[in-house]
Design a protein around this motif. Sequence first.
Motif, PDB file in Angstrom:
ATOM      1  N   UNK A 112       1.014  -1.215  -0.077  1.00  0.00           N
ATOM      2  CA  UNK A 112       0.069   0.146  -0.048  1.00  0.00           C
ATOM      3  C   UNK A 112       0.831   1.274   0.235  1.00  0.00           C
ATOM      4  N   UNK A 113       2.167   1.227   0.592  1.00  0.00           N
ATOM      5  CA  UNK A 113       2.875   2.380   0.958  1.00  0.00           C
ATOM      6  C   UNK A 113       3.326   2.779  -0.237  1.00  0.00           C
ATOM      7  N   UNK A 114       3.941   1.570  -1.004  1.00  0.00           N
ATOM      8  CA  UNK A 114       4.641   1.640  -2.466  1.00  0.00           C
ATOM      9  C   UNK A 114       3.601   2.316  -3.665  1.00  0.00           C
ATOM     10  N   UNK A 115       2.398   1.812  -3.293  1.00  0.00           N
ATOM     11  CA  UNK A 115       1.297   2.424  -4.201  1.00  0.00           C
ATOM     12  C   UNK A 115       1.065   3.745  -4.200  1.00  0.00           C
ATOM     13  N   UNK A 116       1.326   4.309  -2.943  1.00  0.00           N
ATOM     14  CA  UNK A 116       0.863   6.134  -2.728  1.00  0.00           C
ATOM     15  C   UNK A 116       2.273   6.520  -2.917  1.00  0.00           C
ATOM     16  N   UNK A 117       3.411   6.060  -2.476  1.00  0.00           N
ATOM     17  CA  UNK A 117       4.520   6.841  -2.327  1.00  0.00           C
ATOM     18  C   UNK A 117       5.665   6.479  -3.301  1.00  0.00           C
ATOM     19  N   UNK A 118       5.521   5.545  -3.851  1.00  0.00           N
ATOM     20  CA  UNK A 118       6.422   5.131  -5.066  1.00  0.00           C
ATOM     21  C   UNK A 118       7.956   4.593  -4.551  1.00  0.00           C
ATOM     22  N   UNK A 119       7.885   4.295  -3.137  1.00  0.00           N
ATOM     23  CA  UNK A 119       9.281   3.842  -2.551  1.00  0.00           C
ATOM     24  C   UNK A 119       8.708   2.878  -1.599  1.00  0.00           C
ATOM     25  N   UNK A 120       9.594   2.019  -1.286  1.00  0.00           N
ATOM     26  CA  UNK A 120       9.438   1.191  -0.059  1.00  0.00           C
ATOM     27  C   UNK A 120       9.511   1.883   1.297  1.00  0.00           C
ATOM     28  N   UNK A 121       8.659   1.459   2.288  1.00  0.00           N
ATOM     29  CA  UNK A 121       8.573   1.999   3.680  1.00  0.00           C
ATOM     30  C   UNK A 121       9.820   1.794   4.258  1.00  0.00           C
ATOM     31  N   UNK A 122      10.392   2.509   5.065  1.00  0.00           N
ATOM     32  CA  UNK A 122      11.394   2.235   6.298  1.00  0.00           C
ATOM     33  C   UNK A 122      10.837   1.595   7.441  1.00  0.00           C
ATOM     34  N   UNK A 123      10.477   0.291   7.535  1.00  0.00           N
ATOM     35  CA  UNK A 123       9.741  -0.246   8.641  1.00  0.00           C
ATOM     36  C   UNK A 123      10.423  -0.077   9.923  1.00  0.00           C
ATOM     37  N   UNK A 124      11.640   0.337  10.021  1.00  0.00           N
ATOM     38  CA  UNK A 124      12.269   0.548  11.311  1.00  0.00           C
ATOM     39  C   UNK A 124      11.830   1.772  11.751  1.00  0.00           C
ATOM     40  N   UNK A 125      11.511   2.655  11.124  1.00  0.00           N
ATOM     41  CA  UNK A 125      11.040   4.136  11.758  1.00  0.00           C
ATOM     42  C   UNK A 125       9.891   3.834  12.400  1.00  0.00           C
ATOM     43  N   UNK A 126       9.187   3.050  12.185  1.00  0.00           N
ATOM     44  CA  UNK A 126       7.661   2.822  12.827  1.00  0.00           C
ATOM     45  C   UNK A 126       7.699   2.452  14.199  1.00  0.00           C
ATOM     46  N   UNK A 127       8.956   2.061  14.393  1.00  0.00           N
ATOM     47  CA  UNK A 127       9.403   1.432  15.855  1.00  0.00           C
ATOM     48  C   UNK A 127       9.327   2.673  16.658  1.00  0.00           C
TER      49      UNK A 127
END
Length: 271
Positions: free
Chosen positions: A255-270
């Motif tokens: 979903x993140x890629x669909x809207x922001x065209x890049x991979x999310x940095x999942x570590x940032x969510x911690x």
Amino acid sequence: MKKIALFTMVMVFAFVLAACGSEKTESDGKETGGSAADKKTVRVVTDAAYAPFESMKGDEVVGFDVDFTNAVAKEAGYEAKIEHVGWDPLFVEVKDKRADLGMSAITINDERKQTYHFSVPYFLSTNKILVPEGSDIKSAADLKGKTVAVQNATTGAEAVEKLFGKNNKDMKKFENTNLAIMELKSGGADAVVADNTVIEEYAKNNPKDKLVVIEDSNAFESEFYGLMFPKDSKIKADFDEAIKKIIENGTYAEIYKKWFKVDPDLDKLKE
Ligand code: ARG
């Protein structure tokens, strides 16, 4: 003869009715994981003037938050009915439990935590400054004495109040962020302070407006978005589990890629 036929018909009808009824009760619970029709519906309220998180497309709400919330609800066994009610009303509706949750790029903060329960964080954000190209505003301190347009009761409004005082007459508050941006474009304000993703996308998608985004990480803190529930919400735990699940299983990244065209940095969510 006729009487028997009528009797048979009534009996058949009664039997069909009874069968329908019992089928319904059997497939009701969410454990059965049946069709969308027997899932529990949750009412989700939003301020759909905040692209790319939530905005109106015809009479439908679309955006990252919409896809995210739908995926989370589905994972938790619910169906989300998302409704645009506006920013200030959404807080009232969740507080009064007329809605099951608020979804609106809502920052988790201590003040709100006194009234609401937030999900685990799902997005990292910070406030930034939107100005016309060539503006002499280069940092938050440069906003002093300038007219700053903000959306009422947002962390952006609070950040500006923290810098220059609550009764700062040079601050113009709007019901939504699009109106604040329009004020900037029409020359009624020198800058807009709002969530980075929203103003970055705006500047990028509207090159003719010649607007640029200024970052000031000393003045503006990192924030996390959360889904917002009433204090004693019975569904919050299910939603937290589901958020963790869709982050783990790759749905969030999709979903993140669909809207922001890049991979999310999942570590940032911690946190
Ligand atoms: N993240 C900011 C806050 O929580 C702004 C959110 C505004 N969201 C919106 N849909 N208008 O205060």
